[in-house]
Design a protein around this motif. Structure first.
Motif, mmCIF file in Angstrom:
data_model
loop_
_atom_site.group_PDB
_atom_site.id
_atom_site.type_symbol
_atom_site.label_atom_id
_atom_site.label_comp_id
_atom_site.label_asym_id
_atom_site.label_seq_id
_atom_site.Cartn_x
_atom_site.Cartn_y
_atom_site.Cartn_z
ATOM 1 N N UNK A 106 0.842 -1.192 0.000
ATOM 2 C CA UNK A 106 0.000 0.000 0.000
ATOM 3 C C UNK A 106 0.878 1.243 0.000
ATOM 4 N N UNK A 107 0.305 2.356 -0.383
ATOM 5 C CA UNK A 107 1.016 3.633 -0.334
ATOM 6 C C UNK A 107 0.168 4.629 0.444
ATOM 7 N N UNK A 108 0.789 5.305 1.391
ATOM 8 C CA UNK A 108 0.074 6.185 2.315
ATOM 9 C C UNK A 108 -0.464 7.417 1.607
ATOM 10 N N UNK A 125 -2.320 12.892 5.292
ATOM 11 C CA UNK A 125 -3.274 12.989 6.397
ATOM 12 C C UNK A 125 -3.096 14.310 7.123
ATOM 13 N N UNK A 126 -4.069 14.620 7.982
ATOM 14 C CA UNK A 126 -3.964 15.825 8.796
ATOM 15 C C UNK A 126 -4.372 17.068 8.045
ATOM 16 N N UNK A 127 -4.338 18.178 8.763
ATOM 17 C CA UNK A 127 -4.782 19.452 8.195
ATOM 18 C C UNK A 127 -3.882 19.962 7.079
ATOM 19 N N UNK A 128 -2.612 19.525 7.089
ATOM 20 C CA UNK A 128 -1.660 20.048 6.116
ATOM 21 C C UNK A 128 -1.336 19.026 5.020
ATOM 22 N N UNK A 129 -2.040 17.908 5.001
ATOM 23 C CA UNK A 129 -1.829 16.916 3.953
ATOM 24 C C UNK A 129 -0.431 16.356 3.932
ATOM 25 N N UNK A 130 0.098 16.020 5.103
ATOM 26 C CA UNK A 130 1.473 15.549 5.219
ATOM 27 C C UNK A 130 1.495 14.026 5.361
ATOM 28 N N UNK A 131 2.422 13.388 4.671
ATOM 29 C CA UNK A 131 2.663 11.957 4.855
ATOM 30 C C UNK A 131 3.809 11.807 5.844
ATOM 31 N N UNK A 189 -5.665 3.093 0.221
ATOM 32 C CA UNK A 189 -4.206 3.098 0.121
ATOM 33 C C UNK A 189 -3.679 2.012 -0.827
ATOM 34 N N UNK A 190 -4.589 1.200 -1.361
ATOM 35 C CA UNK A 190 -4.216 0.204 -2.367
ATOM 36 C C UNK A 190 -4.625 0.656 -3.765
ATOM 37 N N UNK A 191 -4.875 1.938 -3.938
ATOM 38 C CA UNK A 191 -5.388 2.456 -5.214
ATOM 39 C C UNK A 191 -4.465 2.139 -6.387
ATOM 40 N N UNK A 238 6.550 5.875 3.367
ATOM 41 C CA UNK A 238 5.340 5.084 3.129
ATOM 42 C C UNK A 238 4.466 5.565 1.984
ATOM 43 N N UNK A 239 4.783 6.717 1.407
ATOM 44 C CA UNK A 239 3.949 7.231 0.310
ATOM 45 C C UNK A 239 4.286 6.604 -1.034
#
Length: 607
Positions: free
Chosen positions: A295-297, A300-306, A319-321, A394-395
């Motif tokens: 999977x690839x992360x 997340x969060x308010x700032x779109x940070x991985x 996350x399996x897109x 993880x991204x």
């Protein structure tokens, strides 16, 4: 399971097991429309003579029954989820959810009604299998089903509208498309516009489901066949089919996938995203398909940070897109054993060093079909503790390069913790490390290390992980041909004991007490002796940052006729500027003892 008797309208209960089958039945797949659905209690009240609830969608139920009675199979029973499950009974609901995939697989036919779609077909009386005697009454209402020509063809405009329908985004309808023997599609007016085989290409383009699912022949053993077909596909691929699916309750995105993966779970509404974590744990307990980690992360969060690190498990099917074209590699049949423990994922596998980095590559033994079989997918790991790693970057997934050095198979742990609790100490621990430069290996080779759990082979580093006392060593031996003498020696090092001391270094031969303490795995004793016999690289009271010491060992590898040859093995420790990383160089120089010895700081074997 309960079934509706289409001839009487009554609910009938059938005991179902592996050996006892219910009577032939149809099954309905549809999207719910809030509180308008006819519930089990609504239906029971109606049968008891209390009439129909006026705000409920009885038309859907009645027309499903009409289609069943007029089917070419001339079926007598139908299962409709809203009417046939008593959702107020927790145990019944749990059993139904765990059994639902099988119920759809055992049905003679599944009727999928796409409520927000109009096919634009004009009804005729030419369709065989739907005769003119298709009137049925539930209460006082009668319906005559519209008939359409056989083998209808949707226009491109209709196909575009179909792609946007809710039925293709609901979590539960995924298994309802995959499991049944055959699926017949009806539009919002209950006009039939095709079956799953006829619409296979369109369904694949909309759902991204592997076309093999739609091409499978319908037989009396479809339930067994569909599980066999699914078993040949990677877990990552099957997860990707649910990437855009939605459910009214967060937990249901996991529960709706149980049948596709052939696992069972207790229903625990209120656990929210933990349900998907539990689903992955159940899958891990039954399969050793490493693609479950492909999977690839997503940000997340308010700032779109991985985050830099993640636990080994995915947060959602989304996350399996990118895994829809992942196929098992030829090595997948030999996937390593792994199990989830309270210390993370315990796995016995080989990893590769990624050059010029502190990361390791773990192959997931699956490849991207769109890129070719050489495109082996994997994840990157970083050492965070004694024999424990965590997924980093993880991204994205990494692609295996065979040129990366392959480590021997070993058992280690991969963190399943998504928090920073197990990585907060990394900055501190990496600043208390001993990094060995092993590039000059002409005359010697590394045999083994003392603390494999603290050793990172990718960076040739002992990582103390913040321990106040840490003593370790590496065994070396000289190189020689088969008939030549091989000599061992030891390089030991240790951390600061007090503010007045610095990290120490010692290089000794087998007869030395430091060597003997190491062989006995008495690390505290080795530290005491090694500090006494060795050199200190740095202390708070001194800016001296260099420590060097050497030993002489016999060696005849250069010229077996040169009887008085030997090696001067030197170990040097230097503190890297601005850090507490201590780099240790090991070097060997060929010497001829016949020329005399002028090495004033040597631990000579003759001493």
């Amino acid at each position: 399971m309960r079934l509706i008797n289409c001839e009487t309208g009554k609910l009938e209960w059938f005991f179902v097991s592996q050996t006892v089958k219910p009577p032939p039945y149809a099954i309905l797949s549809h999207t719910w429309d809030g509180d308008t659905e006819v519930t089990y209690q609504d239906y029971v009240d109606f049968l008891a003579g209390q009439g129909k609830q006026p705000q409920k969608n009885w038309t859907k139920v009645e027309k499903s029954i009409v289609v069943t009675l007029n089917s070419k199979e001339r079926l007598k029973y139908i299962w409709i989820d809203t009417c046939c499950i008593d959702k107020s009974n927790t145990s019944e609901l749990s059993e139904a959810i765990n059994s639902m995939f099988k119920w759809y697989a055992r049905a003679e036919v599944c009727y999928a009604q796409i409520a927000d779609f109009e096919s634009e077909f004009v009804p005729t009386n030419e369709m065989p299998g739907y005769g003119s005697n298709n009137n049925w009454a539930l209460g006082h209402q009668t319906y005559e089903m519209p008939l359409v020509p056989a083998n209808p063809q949707l226009t491109e405009t209709a196909k575009d509208r179909l792609r946007g329908c809710r039925w293709f985004t609901r979590g539960w309808t995924l298994q309802e498309l995959i499991a049944p023997l055959t699926v017949e599609f009806f539009d919002g007016n209950w006009i039939h516009f095709g079956n799953r085989n006829e619409l296979g290409d369109l369904l694949t383009s909309v759902t991204r489901i592997d076309k093999r699912i739609f091409e499978s022949p319908g037989t009396a053993h479809q339930e067994r066949d569909i599980m066999s077909i699914l078993s040949k596909m990677t877990i990552a691929k099957k997860m990707s089919w649910a990437q855009n699916r939605q459910t009214a309750k967060t937990e249901d995105i996991a529960y709706s996938l149980l049948g596709i993966f052939g696992v069972n779970m207790a229903m625990t509404y209120g656990e929210e995203n933990k349900a998907f974590i539990r689903l992955q744990k159940e899958i891990l307990a039954q399969y050793n398909d490493l693609s479950i980690f492909a999977w690839t992360a997503n940000p997340t969060g308010n700032y779109g940070i991985v985050p830099k690190f993640r636990g080994i498990l995915a947060h959602s099917p989304a996350e399996f897109a990118n895994a829809g074209s992942f196929e098992p590699s030829r090595n997948a049949i030999a996937n390593p054993d792994f199990t989830l423990t309270n210390n993370g994922l315990k796995i016995s596998a080989q990893v590769r060093n990624i050059p010029s980095s502190k990361y390791l590559f773990l192959s997931l033994n699956c490849y991207d079909k769109s890129e070719g079989q050489h495109n082996i997918q994997g994840i990157t790991l970083q050492l965070i503790g004694f024999n424990k790693y965590k997924r980093t970057n993880p991204s994205c997934l990494a692609i295996k390069l065979n040129s990366w050095p392959l480590q021997p198979k070993k058992e280690f742990f991969i963190s399943s913790d998504d928090t920073d609790a197990d990585t907060e100490h990394l900055d501190r621990s990496e600043n208390q490390s001993f990094m060995f430069d092993l590039k000059r290996l002409e005359y010697y080779e590394k045999m083994r290390v003392s603390h494999e759990m603290a050793w990172d082979d990718s960076t040739a580093m002992f990582n103390t992980h913040g321990l106040s006392t840490f003593n370790a060593c590496i065994w070396f031996r000289t190189r020689g041909r088969a008939n030549e003498k091989v000599t061992e020696y030891l390089v030991a090092c240790g951390t600061i004991v007090s503010s007045q001391d610095g990290p120490w270094l010692s290089i000794v031969e087998p007869h030395h007490p430091v060597y003997k303490a190491a062989m006995d795995e008495n690390w505290d004793q080795m530290g005491v002796l090694g500090r006494r016999a060795g050199k200190t690289a740095h202390s708070a009271a001194s800016e001296d940052v260099d420590a060097t010491m050497s030993i002489w060992v016999p060696y005849d590898g250069k010229d077996i006729y040169q009887q008085k040859s030997g090696l001067r093995n030197s170990a040097s420790m230097v503190k890297e500027t601005g850090t507490k990383v201590f780099r240790i160089w090991i070097e060997a120089e060929l010497v001829n003892l016949a020329d005399g010895c002028d090495m004033c700081n040597m631990f000579c074997s003759q001493q």
